[in-house]
Every structure is written in C-alpha cells, then in structure tokens.
Design a protein around this motif. Structure first.
Motif, short mmCIF file in Angstrom:
data_model
loop_
_atom_site.label_atom_id
_atom_site.label_comp_id
_atom_site.label_asym_id
_atom_site.label_seq_id
_atom_site.Cartn_x
_atom_site.Cartn_y
_atom_site.Cartn_z
N ILE A 67 0.84 -1.21 0.00
CA ILE A 67 0.00 0.00 0.00
C ILE A 67 0.88 1.26 0.00
CG2 ILE A 67 -1.69 1.35 1.34
CD1 ILE A 67 -2.71 -1.39 2.46
N LEU A 68 1.86 1.29 0.91
CA LEU A 68 2.70 2.49 1.02
C LEU A 68 3.51 2.72 -0.26
CD1 LEU A 68 3.96 2.07 4.71
CD2 LEU A 68 2.24 3.68 3.88
N ALA A 69 3.96 1.61 -0.87
CA ALA A 69 4.79 1.75 -2.08
C ALA A 69 3.94 2.13 -3.29
CB ALA A 69 5.54 0.45 -2.34
N ASN A 70 2.80 1.47 -3.47
CA ASN A 70 2.03 1.66 -4.72
C ASN A 70 1.10 2.86 -4.67
OD1 ASN A 70 3.31 -0.62 -5.45
ND2 ASN A 70 1.48 -1.92 -5.61
N GLN A 71 0.72 3.30 -3.46
CA GLN A 71 -0.25 4.40 -3.39
C GLN A 71 0.38 5.64 -2.75
OE1 GLN A 71 -4.43 2.80 -2.73
NE2 GLN A 71 -3.18 1.02 -2.23
N GLU A 74 -1.02 9.11 -3.92
CA GLU A 74 -2.33 9.45 -3.34
C GLU A 74 -2.19 9.78 -1.85
OE1 GLU A 74 -1.60 6.95 -5.31
OE2 GLU A 74 -3.33 6.14 -6.38
N ILE A 75 -1.37 9.01 -1.15
CA ILE A 75 -1.19 9.25 0.29
C ILE A 75 -0.53 10.62 0.48
CG2 ILE A 75 0.02 8.49 2.38
CD1 ILE A 75 -0.38 5.58 1.36
N ALA A 78 -3.00 13.39 -0.08
CA ALA A 78 -4.00 13.52 0.99
C ALA A 78 -3.39 14.12 2.27
CB ALA A 78 -4.61 12.15 1.30
N VAL A 79 -2.11 13.85 2.49
CA VAL A 79 -1.45 14.30 3.74
C VAL A 79 -0.90 15.72 3.58
CG1 VAL A 79 0.57 13.90 5.20
CG2 VAL A 79 -0.89 11.98 4.56
N GLY A 80 -0.35 16.02 2.42
CA GLY A 80 0.27 17.33 2.19
C GLY A 80 1.73 17.32 2.62
N GLU A 81 2.52 18.22 2.04
CA GLU A 81 3.97 18.27 2.32
C GLU A 81 4.26 19.07 3.58
OE1 GLU A 81 6.21 19.48 -1.06
OE2 GLU A 81 5.85 17.56 -2.07
N GLY A 82 5.48 18.88 4.09
CA GLY A 82 6.01 19.75 5.15
C GLY A 82 5.55 19.41 6.55
N ASP A 101 9.36 9.10 1.90
CA ASP A 101 9.52 9.42 0.48
C ASP A 101 8.22 9.93 -0.15
OD1 ASP A 101 12.13 8.70 0.67
OD2 ASP A 101 11.90 6.72 -0.24
N CYS A 102 7.07 9.63 0.46
CA CYS A 102 5.78 10.07 -0.10
C CYS A 102 5.46 11.51 0.26
CB CYS A 102 4.61 9.26 0.47
SG CYS A 102 4.56 7.56 0.02
N ILE A 103 5.97 12.00 1.39
CA ILE A 103 5.35 13.23 1.91
C ILE A 103 6.31 14.39 2.17
CG2 ILE A 103 3.46 11.94 3.03
CD1 ILE A 103 5.02 12.81 5.68
N ALA A 104 7.58 14.28 1.78
CA ALA A 104 8.55 15.38 1.98
C ALA A 104 8.40 15.99 3.38
CB ALA A 104 8.36 16.45 0.91
N PRO A 105 8.80 15.24 4.41
CA PRO A 105 8.57 15.69 5.78
C PRO A 105 9.51 16.82 6.21
CG PRO A 105 9.87 13.70 5.79
CD PRO A 105 9.52 13.96 4.36
N ALA A 106 9.08 17.57 7.25
CA ALA A 106 9.92 18.65 7.79
C ALA A 106 10.82 18.14 8.90
CB ALA A 106 9.03 19.76 8.32
N ALA A 107 10.40 17.06 9.57
CA ALA A 107 11.19 16.48 10.66
C ALA A 107 10.67 15.07 10.89
CB ALA A 107 11.04 17.31 11.93
N TYR A 108 11.49 14.24 11.54
CA TYR A 108 11.06 12.87 11.86
C TYR A 108 11.30 12.64 13.36
CZ TYR A 108 10.97 7.79 12.14
OH TYR A 108 10.68 6.50 12.51
N VAL A 109 10.22 12.28 14.07
CA VAL A 109 10.28 12.13 15.53
C VAL A 109 9.76 10.73 15.91
CG1 VAL A 109 9.46 13.07 17.73
CG2 VAL A 109 9.83 14.61 15.80
N PRO A 110 10.65 9.75 16.02
CA PRO A 110 10.18 8.44 16.49
C PRO A 110 10.08 8.42 18.01
CG PRO A 110 12.51 8.31 15.95
CD PRO A 110 12.10 9.74 15.71
#
Ligand code: AVI
Length: 320
Positions: A67-71, A74-75, A78-82, A101-110
């Motif tokens: 799902i994450l790879a093929n869509q 669309e994801i 729907a989510v928007g960048e940044g 890779d889908c959403i061009a994030p501004a930061a990553y917080v695990p």
C-alpha cells in the motif's frame, strides 16, 4: 557486575521484572489463564517476530508495504507536504522510508520506550536523509507526551503502522488513540495500519504457519517465564493453538496443555488440566465500519483509506 551478568543472561532488573512477575502471577490465577502479549518481545521474541513478518502465510507486513509503495502519490496528496512525522514505536527500516519518500517531511520524531532500540533505528535513516532533522523521543506513548522543539508549530502526521493497534482490546485501543490525539494536537493527521476481517482460513494460517515460527514465538513466552521468573512450566506439554473468535473479530493465540500439568513460579503453585489454555494474544481485525467507529471513539475523524490489491489490509488517514 550483577547488572552486566543480568544483561548477558537476559534477566531484567527492577521495575520491568516486577511488572512481568505481577502480570504472570495475576494472569495465571484467573479462570481463563492469560499472559499479556507485550511480554513476547524479549530478544528472542523480537527476532522471531521479524521472522514471522517474512513468512509466506503472514501477509500483513507485505500488504502494508504494498500500500505504502504503490499508493504513495495518493497518500502524499492527501497528507500534504512539510509535516513533522511522529512515529509511534521505533521505525522499521522498510516502512518508514516508504512514508518519508511520499510526503517530503519537515522532521522525523520516532517515540519508543526503549532508547537503545530508538538509537539503532535512527542510524540508517540519518544516513539516508542527511538533511532531515531526526529527533528521537524516549517515552511511553500510551500517555500524552510533549513533542520536541523541532516540531514547533508545524503540522504533524502521526504514523502507527503494523496493525499494532489490533493487539489491544477495543477499550485500550480507544485510550491509546486519545493519548495520540493529545500528543499530536490540533490540525494533526494520523496514518494507521489495520488488518482486515477476511476468510477464516487465511487468518488462521497467518498465525499457524507451516514452518512453526509463530508456534516458537508463542512458546518462547514460557521459556521467558521459566528463565526470568525461575518457573518450572514443562514446555513440552504445551502446544500452540489459534482460535478465530468471529463474534469479537479477533485471532486469539493460546498455549494448550496436552496433559494435566503442575508447576511453580516464584514459589507459587499452579496447575492446568489437559485441554486448558493460557491466552497469550489477541489480534483484532477490522472492516471499514468498525475501524471508523474505533477512530471516532478515539477522537479521530477518518477521511481516506487505502487497501492492498487483495483487500487484506488497510491504511487509514484520520484528522484530529
Ligand atoms: C505485532 N502484531 C501486529 C502481530 C499481529 O499480527 O497481531 C503479532 C503477531 N502475533 C503472531 N504473529 C504476529
């Protein structure tokens, strides 16, 4: 030192061990014996779970990756960048980059309870995304947490893949969703993976694989009880048992006694009759209606959903 010896022999010290002991002793006193599924994940249990995700019968991991790879497009739309991505649990090496890779994030917080796990998970991501601010948070995400300054004012995307929500009873799942809502705040979006209700045989085989890896995963819990709590449970008398509970839409894992047995744990005596079980895990399955109900009860409003090609698994987007 004793501490190093405990680490080598995998005997956790202090609070964690006390909780494990309390959960096991209380659970085994109940009429339907039960041990909470969170105790599966010692070192060996975590290795066995990794192996499960690669089994031909265990479709959820592959379906969610599909799902994450093929869509992705669309994801992302729907989510928007940044957005700042807040992942609940230390990121998996395969799924997290697919999302990033889908959403061009501004930061990553695990966020994870285990600092050591977090630091390991961040290393390959830091190499792959040298310009992305990565800010791990060591903490228990079942309670509301403060997000780090890197998030400050940015729109947030919560990421909770793996259908981990399914291992919680519905009331606990609602509490967790509400805690996530409180952590992520107004304007946030949640991307969550849920396994779907489907043909009984497909479900049962996913949890009772031909190679016996899931059986080993289930039985490892008893090995852990015997090692860490000095238990005398005869492992050879227990067998892996899977039940599809259709009323509650959940796969149940049990350990069933093949003969009458008696054993001790922490100087307390227990017995099991042949056919009696210890209930070790629930894995709840959803359809769009029950997933929507759960999210709404958790104070999230679903607005998009994505399936794999065989409609075995779904990824939902919900807004705060
Ligand atoms: C971690 N969790 C989502 C898995 C599941 O499918 O419920 C745990 C698992 N238990 C047996 N196989 C996999």
């Amino acid at each position: 030192t004793q501490f190093e010896q405990d680490l080598i022999e995998e005997r956790p010290a202090g609070r964690l061990r006390d909780q494990f002991r309390a959960d096991v002793l209380t659970g085994l006193r109940q009429r339907q014996k039960v041990v909470p599924a969170r105790w599966f994940y010692d070192l060996r249990g975590s290795e066995l779970f990794e192996e499960i995700t690669r089994l031909p019968e265990y479709y959820p991991t592959r379906a969610e990756i599909e799902i994450l790879a093929n869509q992705c497009g669309e994801i992302g739309a729907a989510v928007g960048e940044g957005r700042a991505v807040v992942e609940f649990g230390a990121g998996s090496a395969t799924k997290t980059p697919l999302l990033l890779d889908c959403i061009a994030p501004a930061a990553y917080v695990p966020i994870d309870i285990s600092g050591a796990f977090l630091r390991e998970a961040c290393k390959p991501l830091a190499r792959r995304y040298p310009d992305l601010p990565i800010v791990p948070v060591e903490g228990d995400f079942t309670h509301p947490l403060d997000l780090p300054d890197a998030v400050d004012g940015r729109p947030v995307l919560g990421f909770f893949p793996g259908s981990t929500i399914g291992n919680l009873a519905p009331a606990e799942a609602v509490d967790l969703l509400r805690a996530m809502r409180a952590t992520l705040g107004d304007g946030s979006v949640l991307l969550i993976g849920m396994d779907m209700i489907k043909d009984r045989q497909v479900l049962v085989e996913a949890y009772d694989d031909g190679a016996g890896v899931t059986a080993a995963f289930n039985l490892n819990l008893v090995t852990r009880i015997n090692r860490e709590l000095g238990g005398t449970i005869p492992i050879d008398a227990l067998r892996h048992k899977i039940v599809w509970n259709v009323e509650r839409a959940r796969i149940e894992m049990h350990l069933e006694a093949s003969r009458d047995i008696a054993f001790d744990i922490c100087a307390q005596h227990f017995s099991m009759r042949a056919g009696e079980t210890i209930h070790t895990e629930n894995s709840h399955k959803y359809d769009l209606a029950s997933a929507t109900q759960l999210l709404l009860a958790g104070h999230w409003t679903p607005f998009a959903h994505f399936h794999d090609s065989e409609r075995r698994f779904m990824v939902l987007l919900a807004r705060a």
